[in-house]
Design an enzyme around this catalytic site. Structure first.
Site, mmCIF file in Angstrom:
data_model
loop_
_atom_site.group_PDB
_atom_site.id
_atom_site.type_symbol
_atom_site.label_atom_id
_atom_site.label_comp_id
_atom_site.label_asym_id
_atom_site.label_seq_id
_atom_site.Cartn_x
_atom_site.Cartn_y
_atom_site.Cartn_z
ATOM 1 N N TRP A 10 0.818 -1.222 0.000
ATOM 2 C CA TRP A 10 0.000 0.000 0.000
ATOM 3 C C TRP A 10 0.851 1.270 0.000
ATOM 4 O O TRP A 10 0.322 2.367 -0.072
ATOM 5 C CB TRP A 10 -0.959 -0.009 1.190
ATOM 6 N N LYS A 11 2.152 1.112 0.172
ATOM 7 C CA LYS A 11 3.059 2.271 0.199
ATOM 8 C C LYS A 11 2.534 3.326 1.189
ATOM 9 O O LYS A 11 1.910 2.946 2.178
ATOM 10 C CB LYS A 11 3.254 2.809 -1.221
ATOM 11 N N GLU A 167 11.017 -6.507 -9.349
ATOM 12 C CA GLU A 167 10.261 -5.313 -9.713
ATOM 13 C C GLU A 167 11.135 -4.392 -10.558
ATOM 14 O O GLU A 167 11.908 -3.594 -10.000
ATOM 15 C CB GLU A 167 9.827 -4.559 -8.449
ATOM 16 N N GLY A 234 1.215 -2.789 -6.274
ATOM 17 C CA GLY A 234 1.138 -1.460 -5.664
ATOM 18 C C GLY A 234 -0.245 -0.877 -5.873
ATOM 19 O O GLY A 234 -1.210 -1.247 -5.199
ATOM 20 N N GLY A 235 -0.358 0.005 -6.830
ATOM 21 C CA GLY A 235 -1.590 0.770 -7.062
ATOM 22 C C GLY A 235 -2.863 -0.064 -7.080
ATOM 23 O O GLY A 235 -3.860 0.301 -6.443
HETATM 24 P P1 13P Z 1 2.667 -0.558 -8.895
HETATM 25 O O1 13P Z 1 1.863 -1.838 -8.919
HETATM 26 O O2 13P Z 1 1.862 0.619 -8.458
HETATM 27 O O3 13P Z 1 3.411 -0.353 -10.174
HETATM 28 O O4 13P Z 1 3.778 -0.741 -7.744
HETATM 29 C C1 13P Z 1 4.561 -1.877 -7.744
HETATM 30 C C2 13P Z 1 5.340 -1.925 -6.484
HETATM 31 O O5 13P Z 1 6.259 -1.166 -6.282
HETATM 32 C C3 13P Z 1 4.931 -2.912 -5.462
HETATM 33 O O6 13P Z 1 5.894 -3.007 -4.462
#
Ligand code: 13P
Length: 251
Positions: A10-11, A167, A234-235
């Site tokens: 979720w950052k 990633e 992520g998103g």
């Molecule tokens: P996104 O899926 O938003 O590109 O992010 C990937 C990520 O950094 C998951 O750790």
């Protein structure tokens, strides 16, 4: 057969109330889903509220970061003991944002990986190349270096506790995903490397997640690849329906 593993990073989103609500929505979306390991990684301040929602469910919690010492004068850091207490099964270690924005280097990431394992927390070790590195043909060298450095000193019997997340930095948050072939190529290289570091039986057990603009629309072709064992999302993990769709595609 490796059991698929999907984790949502979720950052720096969702404070305690919103995070608990989203965790609850995800739980209802994934009710009855089996044969896949699932985790969410809320921001540190939301771990406690999410923990209450997740108790006794198959949705597990990951920390987004962890320090290697148990306690002391480390302002702003999180101890593995505290992550255990709050119910984190996993910790994301060495995410490219930690490396690039917060200056984490390979030695620090190795210390954190070893500390996670010695405290019973399963590390999700991140690696990935920049766009320049991909374009100059040094992807494999870069990723191999990061994986070797992160796993240095890890014992064979702990190998199965590790997840590696590949990633590519140019695919994170950009909407630009690595093609399934590009991802598979790096995942296969990582698996060969894991066989060198441990042995091939251990390498066969370690899950390698792909991360970088994973969405319901592209997960199926990614997860179909031999060495792609799940996703670090992520998103698309910030919405219960899209995260659940990704999980269901991996079953
Ligand atoms: P996104 O899926 O938003 O590109 O992010 C990937 C990520 O950094 C998951 O750790």
């Amino acid at each position: 057969m490796r059991r698929p593993f999907v984790a949502g990073n979720w950052k720096m989103n969702k404070g305690p109330k919103e995070a608990a609500a989203l965790a609850g929505q995800i739980l209802s979306e994934i009710a009855g889903v089996n044969n896949v390991d699932i985790a969410i990684a809320p921001v540190a301040i939301s771990l406690a509220s999410v923990h209450l929602v997740l108790q006794n469910t198959n949705l597990k919690m990951a920390a987004q970061n962890m320090f290697y010492e148990e306690s002391g004068a480390y302002t702003g850091e999180l101890s593995p003991l505290m992550l255990n207490e709050i119910g984190c099964k996993y910790a994301i270690i060495g995410h490219s944002e930690r490396r690039q924005i917060f200056g984490e280097d390979d030695e620090l990431i190795n210390r954190k990986t070893r500390a996670a394992i010695s405290h019973g927390i399963q590390p999700i070790v991140c690696c990935g190349e920049t766009l320049e590195e991909r374009e100059s043909g040094s992807t494999n060298d870069k990723v191999a270096f990061q994986v070797k450095a992160a796993l240095s000193g890890i014992r064979m019997e702990d190998a199965s506790k590790i997840t590696v997340a590949y990633e590519p930095i140019w695919a994170i948050g950009t909407g630009r995903t690595a093609s399934p072939e590009q991802a598979q190529e790096v995942h296969a290289m990582i698996r060969n490397l894991l066989a060198e570091i441990f042995n091939s039986a251990a390498a066969d057990q370690i899950r390698i997640q792909y991360g970088g603009s994973v969405k319901p629309a592209n997960i199926e072709e990614l997860i179909a690849k031999t060495d792609i064992d799940g996703a670090l999302v992520g998103g698309a993990s910030l919405k219960a329906d899209s995260f659940a769709a990704i999980i269901k595609a991996c079953v």
